[in-house]
Write a protein that holds these residues in place. Structure first.
Motif, mmCIF file in Angstrom:
data_model
loop_
_atom_site.group_PDB
_atom_site.id
_atom_site.type_symbol
_atom_site.label_atom_id
_atom_site.label_comp_id
_atom_site.label_asym_id
_atom_site.label_seq_id
_atom_site.Cartn_x
_atom_site.Cartn_y
_atom_site.Cartn_z
ATOM 1 N N TYR A 3 5.768 12.616 2.999
ATOM 2 C CA TYR A 3 5.964 12.488 4.447
ATOM 3 C C TYR A 3 4.640 12.460 5.195
ATOM 4 N N ASP A 4 3.610 13.142 4.625
ATOM 5 C CA ASP A 4 2.315 13.142 5.292
ATOM 6 C C ASP A 4 1.716 11.752 5.359
ATOM 7 N N LEU A 5 2.028 10.904 4.380
ATOM 8 C CA LEU A 5 1.553 9.520 4.397
ATOM 9 C C LEU A 5 2.290 8.698 5.451
ATOM 10 N N PHE A 6 3.601 8.908 5.562
ATOM 11 C CA PHE A 6 4.426 8.087 6.444
ATOM 12 C C PHE A 6 4.428 8.581 7.887
ATOM 13 N N VAL A 7 4.534 9.886 8.083
ATOM 14 C CA VAL A 7 4.611 10.409 9.452
ATOM 15 C C VAL A 7 3.749 11.632 9.676
ATOM 16 N N GLY A 8 3.114 12.160 8.641
ATOM 17 C CA GLY A 8 2.306 13.345 8.803
ATOM 18 C C GLY A 8 3.159 14.555 9.128
ATOM 19 N N SER A 9 2.597 15.495 9.874
ATOM 20 C CA SER A 9 3.338 16.685 10.277
ATOM 21 C C SER A 9 4.010 16.473 11.617
ATOM 22 N N GLN A 10 4.077 15.241 12.052
ATOM 23 C CA GLN A 10 4.671 14.908 13.334
ATOM 24 C C GLN A 10 5.747 13.866 13.137
ATOM 25 N N HIS A 63 0.828 -1.208 0.000
ATOM 26 C CA HIS A 63 0.000 0.000 0.000
ATOM 27 C C HIS A 63 0.863 1.259 0.000
ATOM 28 N N LEU A 64 1.874 1.310 0.854
ATOM 29 C CA LEU A 64 2.722 2.495 0.932
ATOM 30 C C LEU A 64 3.490 2.723 -0.369
ATOM 31 N N ILE A 65 3.983 1.639 -0.966
ATOM 32 C CA ILE A 65 4.693 1.777 -2.234
ATOM 33 C C ILE A 65 3.738 2.265 -3.320
ATOM 34 N N TYR A 66 2.550 1.723 -3.361
ATOM 35 C CA TYR A 66 1.561 2.152 -4.349
ATOM 36 C C TYR A 66 1.276 3.649 -4.230
ATOM 37 N N GLU A 67 1.173 4.141 -2.989
ATOM 38 C CA GLU A 67 0.825 5.543 -2.766
ATOM 39 C C GLU A 67 1.987 6.489 -3.076
ATOM 40 N N ALA A 68 3.236 6.031 -2.881
ATOM 41 C CA ALA A 68 4.377 6.947 -2.971
ATOM 42 C C ALA A 68 5.242 6.750 -4.222
ATOM 43 N N ASP A 69 5.040 5.675 -4.940
ATOM 44 C CA ASP A 69 5.914 5.318 -6.068
ATOM 45 C C ASP A 69 5.514 6.106 -7.319
ATOM 46 N N ARG A 70 6.213 7.214 -7.594
ATOM 47 C CA ARG A 70 5.813 8.098 -8.690
ATOM 48 C C ARG A 70 6.142 7.523 -10.068
ATOM 49 N N ASN A 71 7.243 6.777 -10.181
ATOM 50 C CA ASN A 71 7.618 6.261 -11.500
ATOM 51 C C ASN A 71 7.250 4.796 -11.706
ATOM 52 N N ASN A 72 6.496 4.244 -10.768
ATOM 53 C CA ASN A 72 5.946 2.895 -10.914
ATOM 54 C C ASN A 72 7.007 1.823 -11.140
#
Length: 333
Positions: free
Chosen positions: A312-319, A290-299
């Protein structure tokens, strides 16, 4: 999303038992059980739902990615969050090739989740075994956890609240202790104590977990789990609710389609085992994908540090947590 997939019940059982390990009185034990009843609603990688219909909750991903450390987050600027996340990425990239692959991310997520188990065992072992002996006995353990029961009457010991009595808890703990005790010497090594505290991580304890699950959910004590018991253990309709939530409707469908294999309207022990320990689902694997699907820009099915930090908002947000401590404690990874 199926709320009760993914070993969820393992962890509610774990939470119930670990919550009363520290109890000094009947009131404390029963209060802890009440407070933890609703935790079965959440997947065990996080106390947050991953999806609510089409809405994606990144808090789930934060917990899955950071594990127990997510609890110690402090408010940080986006810039500082990105910087500290970059340090974690370097740690995840175990072969230092500049990419985070699916196996590396999966291993990291698994590591962060296992960290809770390791830390909890270490803390509890030290508490019951302050002199760090090779083993602790049932007498030593039970005196500390259940010593208060010596002054209780038979009726007090057997009195149930929320379906649980002190005698039941004592008997269940003793049964679990005996199964964890491989050589039947009434004492547990640290490895055996790990099996006792975290049976969900120990394959040989699986059948006992199934029995405990049925005991907890089977309110009419007929030895099987009905649809009403299956749903009712995780959801109680509020008086002001006009209709049941979508996730409950989904679970009703799951019960008939996926859980109740023989179609008799009940879950047998074998069906309960398939429910709490699905053999075809790996949480860490699914979350990594799921994380790779969401963040992988060049597939290319792997992530660069830039791709991760940009999301970063997906992985840790603003914290972000105190990564200095995280990095020191993650050397074993």
């Amino acid at each position: 999303m199926s709320i009760m997939d993914k070993k969820t019940f393992y962890y509610i059982l774990l939470f119930l038992w670990s919550s009363f390990l520290w109890a000094n009185s009947a009131t404390t034990i029963l209060k802890n059980n009440e407070e933890n009843e609703n935790k079965i609603k959440h997947p065990n990688l996080s106390n947050h739902q991953h999806y609510d219909g089409d809405q994606h909750h990144t808090e789930y991903d934060h917990d899955a990615f950071l594990g127990e450390e997510a609890k110690t987050f402090d408010q940080l600027s986006p810039e500082e969050s990105r910087r500290r996340l970059g340090l974690i990425v370097d740690k995840i990239d175990s072969d230092s090739d500049g990419y985070v692959s699916h196996p590396e991310l999966k291993e990291w997520i698994h590591f962060t989740q296992q960290k809770y188990v390791r830390d909890n065992v270490d803390r509890t072992w030290k508490s019951f075994n302050p002199y760090n002996k090779e083993k602790i006995s049932w007498e030593e353990y039970s005196d500390q956890v259940y010593g208060f029961m010596k002054d209780m009457s038979s009726s007090e010991l057997s009195r149930e609240e929320n379906g649980m009595s002190h005698k039941n808890m004592f008997d269940r703990d003793l049964r679990r202790w005996s199964l964890a005790d491989l050589n039947s010497d009434d004492q547990l090594t640290k490895d055996e104590f790990t099996a006792f505290l975290h049976p969900e991580e120990t394959p040989r304890m699986m059948n006992l977990l199934v029995v405990e699950t049925v005991e907890d959910v089977d309110k009419d004590k007929d030895g099987k789990v009905s649809l009403e018991e299956y749903i009712g253990d995780a959801y109680q309709k509020e008086n002001d609710e006009d209709e049941i939530p979508d996730w409950v409707k989904n679970e009703i469908a799951h019960f008939s389609k996926d859980r109740d294999k023989d179609g008799d309207g009940f879950l047998s022990e074998e069906e309960v085992k398939n429910w709490i320990s699905p053999t075809d689902y790996d949480q860490s694997d699914a979350e990594a994908r799921h994380l790779i699907y969401e963040a992988d820009r060049n597939n290319d099915n792997k992530l660069t540090k830039t791709e991760i930090v940009d999301k970063y908002d997906l992985f840790v947000g603003s914290q972000a947590t105190d990564f200095g401590e995280v990095l020191m404690r993650h050397d074993e990874f």
